[in-house]
Motif scaffolding. Structure first.
Motif, PDB file in Angstrom:
ATOM      1  N   ALA A 108       1.624  19.455  -4.946  1.00  0.00           N
ATOM      2  CA  ALA A 108       1.637  18.569  -6.110  1.00  0.00           C
ATOM      3  C   ALA A 108       3.064  18.148  -6.471  1.00  0.00           C
ATOM      4  CB  ALA A 108       0.974  19.255  -7.302  1.00  0.00           C
ATOM      5  N   ALA A 109       3.996  19.092  -6.464  1.00  0.00           N
ATOM      6  CA  ALA A 109       5.388  18.778  -6.794  1.00  0.00           C
ATOM      7  C   ALA A 109       5.966  17.772  -5.813  1.00  0.00           C
ATOM      8  CB  ALA A 109       6.228  20.057  -6.800  1.00  0.00           C
ATOM      9  N   LEU A 110       5.634  17.919  -4.562  1.00  0.00           N
ATOM     10  CA  LEU A 110       6.111  16.994  -3.543  1.00  0.00           C
ATOM     11  C   LEU A 110       5.561  15.587  -3.786  1.00  0.00           C
ATOM     12  CD1 LEU A 110       7.772  16.782  -0.942  1.00  0.00           C
ATOM     13  CD2 LEU A 110       5.757  17.531   0.313  1.00  0.00           C
ATOM     14  N   CYS A 111       4.273  15.505  -4.070  1.00  0.00           N
ATOM     15  CA  CYS A 111       3.652  14.201  -4.359  1.00  0.00           C
ATOM     16  C   CYS A 111       4.277  13.556  -5.594  1.00  0.00           C
ATOM     17  CB  CYS A 111       2.147  14.363  -4.581  1.00  0.00           C
ATOM     18  SG  CYS A 111       1.219  14.703  -3.080  1.00  0.00           S
ATOM     19  N   LEU A 112       4.500  14.349  -6.625  1.00  0.00           N
ATOM     20  CA  LEU A 112       5.078  13.814  -7.856  1.00  0.00           C
ATOM     21  C   LEU A 112       6.499  13.305  -7.618  1.00  0.00           C
ATOM     22  CD1 LEU A 112       3.710  16.451 -10.371  1.00  0.00           C
ATOM     23  CD2 LEU A 112       3.054  14.035 -10.237  1.00  0.00           C
ATOM     24  N   ARG A 113       7.290  14.054  -6.894  1.00  0.00           N
ATOM     25  CA  ARG A 113       8.668  13.620  -6.642  1.00  0.00           C
ATOM     26  C   ARG A 113       8.705  12.352  -5.812  1.00  0.00           C
ATOM     27  NH1 ARG A 113      12.074  14.505  -2.388  1.00  0.00           N
ATOM     28  NH2 ARG A 113      10.975  16.360  -1.659  1.00  0.00           N
ATOM     29  N   LEU A 114       7.838  12.258  -4.805  1.00  0.00           N
ATOM     30  CA  LEU A 114       7.836  11.106  -3.917  1.00  0.00           C
ATOM     31  C   LEU A 114       7.074   9.906  -4.483  1.00  0.00           C
ATOM     32  CD1 LEU A 114       7.219  12.944  -0.530  1.00  0.00           C
ATOM     33  CD2 LEU A 114       9.387  12.048  -1.405  1.00  0.00           C
ATOM     34  N   GLY A 115       6.277  10.162  -5.526  1.00  0.00           N
ATOM     35  CA  GLY A 115       5.487   9.082  -6.110  1.00  0.00           C
ATOM     36  C   GLY A 115       4.341   8.635  -5.220  1.00  0.00           C
ATOM     37  N   VAL A 116       3.774   9.583  -4.467  1.00  0.00           N
ATOM     38  CA  VAL A 116       2.659   9.259  -3.568  1.00  0.00           C
ATOM     39  C   VAL A 116       1.374   9.877  -4.093  1.00  0.00           C
ATOM     40  CG1 VAL A 116       4.195   9.057  -1.573  1.00  0.00           C
ATOM     41  CG2 VAL A 116       3.050  11.239  -2.031  1.00  0.00           C
ATOM     42  N   GLN A 117       0.273   9.374  -3.570  1.00  0.00           N
ATOM     43  CA  GLN A 117      -1.034   9.894  -3.946  1.00  0.00           C
ATOM     44  C   GLN A 117      -1.392  11.108  -3.088  1.00  0.00           C
ATOM     45  OE1 GLN A 117      -4.108   6.725  -4.592  1.00  0.00           O
ATOM     46  NE2 GLN A 117      -2.490   5.449  -3.711  1.00  0.00           N
ATOM     47  N   LEU A 118      -2.387  11.854  -3.555  1.00  0.00           N
ATOM     48  CA  LEU A 118      -2.871  13.032  -2.839  1.00  0.00           C
ATOM     49  C   LEU A 118      -4.349  12.869  -2.545  1.00  0.00           C
ATOM     50  CD1 LEU A 118      -2.465  15.986  -1.828  1.00  0.00           C
ATOM     51  CD2 LEU A 118      -3.157  16.704  -4.124  1.00  0.00           C
ATOM     52  N   LEU A 119      -4.734  13.116  -1.298  1.00  0.00           N
ATOM     53  CA  LEU A 119      -6.147  13.164  -0.913  1.00  0.00           C
ATOM     54  C   LEU A 119      -6.512  14.631  -0.758  1.00  0.00           C
ATOM     55  CD1 LEU A 119      -8.843  11.987  -0.010  1.00  0.00           C
ATOM     56  CD2 LEU A 119      -7.896  11.755   2.292  1.00  0.00           C
ATOM     57  N   MET A 170       0.839  -1.182   0.000  1.00  0.00           N
ATOM     58  CA  MET A 170       0.000   0.000   0.000  1.00  0.00           C
ATOM     59  C   MET A 170       0.884   1.245   0.000  1.00  0.00           C
ATOM     60  SD  MET A 170      -3.060  -0.521   2.595  1.00  0.00           S
ATOM     61  CE  MET A 170      -4.027  -1.978   2.650  1.00  0.00           C
ATOM     62  N   SER A 171       0.517   2.200  -0.815  1.00  0.00           N
ATOM     63  CA  SER A 171       1.334   3.409  -0.902  1.00  0.00           C
ATOM     64  C   SER A 171       0.869   4.471   0.088  1.00  0.00           C
ATOM     65  CB  SER A 171       1.299   3.967  -2.323  1.00  0.00           C
ATOM     66  OG  SER A 171       0.011   4.428  -2.632  1.00  0.00           O
ATOM     67  N   GLU A 172       1.777   5.389   0.347  1.00  0.00           N
ATOM     68  CA  GLU A 172       1.480   6.483   1.257  1.00  0.00           C
ATOM     69  C   GLU A 172       0.682   7.558   0.526  1.00  0.00           C
ATOM     70  OE1 GLU A 172       5.251   6.485   4.184  1.00  0.00           O
ATOM     71  OE2 GLU A 172       5.650   6.868   2.066  1.00  0.00           O
ATOM     72  N   VAL A 173      -0.008   8.382   1.324  1.00  0.00           N
ATOM     73  CA  VAL A 173      -0.889   9.408   0.782  1.00  0.00           C
ATOM     74  C   VAL A 173      -0.662  10.710   1.540  1.00  0.00           C
ATOM     75  CG1 VAL A 173      -3.295  10.065   0.371  1.00  0.00           C
ATOM     76  CG2 VAL A 173      -2.616   7.648   0.206  1.00  0.00           C
ATOM     77  N   LEU A 174      -0.412  11.768   0.804  1.00  0.00           N
ATOM     78  CA  LEU A 174      -0.321  13.089   1.410  1.00  0.00           C
ATOM     79  C   LEU A 174      -1.737  13.642   1.521  1.00  0.00           C
ATOM     80  CD1 LEU A 174       1.519  15.360   2.447  1.00  0.00           C
ATOM     81  CD2 LEU A 174       1.578  16.245   0.136  1.00  0.00           C
ATOM     82  N   ILE A 175      -2.121  14.019   2.715  1.00  0.00           N
ATOM     83  CA  ILE A 175      -3.470  14.554   2.948  1.00  0.00           C
ATOM     84  C   ILE A 175      -3.392  16.074   2.870  1.00  0.00           C
ATOM     85  CG2 ILE A 175      -5.415  14.682   4.541  1.00  0.00           C
ATOM     86  CD1 ILE A 175      -4.393  12.031   5.760  1.00  0.00           C
ATOM     87  N   ASP A 176      -4.150  16.632   1.942  1.00  0.00           N
ATOM     88  CA  ASP A 176      -4.187  18.070   1.717  1.00  0.00           C
ATOM     89  C   ASP A 176      -5.047  18.761   2.778  1.00  0.00           C
ATOM     90  OD1 ASP A 176      -3.877  20.543   0.243  1.00  0.00           O
ATOM     91  OD2 ASP A 176      -5.859  20.201  -0.622  1.00  0.00           O
ATOM     92  N   THR A 177      -4.857  20.043   2.899  1.00  0.00           N
ATOM     93  CA  THR A 177      -5.586  20.852   3.873  1.00  0.00           C
ATOM     94  C   THR A 177      -7.093  20.700   3.744  1.00  0.00           C
ATOM     95  OG1 THR A 177      -3.780  22.442   3.718  1.00  0.00           O
ATOM     96  CG2 THR A 177      -5.799  23.186   4.807  1.00  0.00           C
TER      97      THR A 177
END
Length: 128
Positions: free
Chosen positions: A99-110, A1-8
């Motif tokens: 978005a740039a952070l998610c793209l570099r890390l290869g993680v999804q965004l919520l 399972m991949s990690e997910v960055l949770i947006d504000t």
């Protein structure tokens, strides 16, 4: 399972209980240790938190895995925003950083923010 960055926007919806599907998604990501946190989101959340919310939530934020922006991210944001502007599309700088952070890390965004849809290369976390 991949990690997910949770947006504000997702944090706010989950914390205030305004979107049940988002609240379930955030709870699930926290329980499975897949939630990521970053400075931009922290800054935006702290700006809007009430004093009693800060007292409760700061320990949670401190416990989350924290990802940092680096020079590559800043450069990616400049390029990305320039490309979007040339197409007549605008995205806030803070969200371009996320978005740039998610793209570099290869993680999804919520996120609930629709302007992230302007970035087809960004993987969005799907909620039920």
């Amino acid at each position: 399972m991949s990690e997910v960055l949770i947006d504000t926007s997702a944090w706010i919806a989950a914390l205030r209980g305004s979107e049940r599907r988002i609240q379930r998604a955030v709870d699930g990501l926290l329980e499975s240790d897949r939630a990521l946190f970053c400075g931009v989101v922290e800054m935006e959340l702290l700006h809007g938190l009430r004093p009693r919310e800060r007292k409760t939530l700061l320990p949670l934020f401190e416990a989350l895995p924290y990802v940092q922006l680096d020079r590559e991210d800043w450069r990616s944001v400049g390029k990305l925003r320039g490309e979007l502007r040339a197409k007549g599309k605008i995205i806030p700088a803070t969200d371009a950083l996320i978005a740039a952070l998610c793209l570099r890390l290869g993680v999804q965004l919520l996120s609930l923010d629709k302007h992230f849809d302007r970035l087809p290369q960004l993987r969005r976390y799907k909620t039920l």
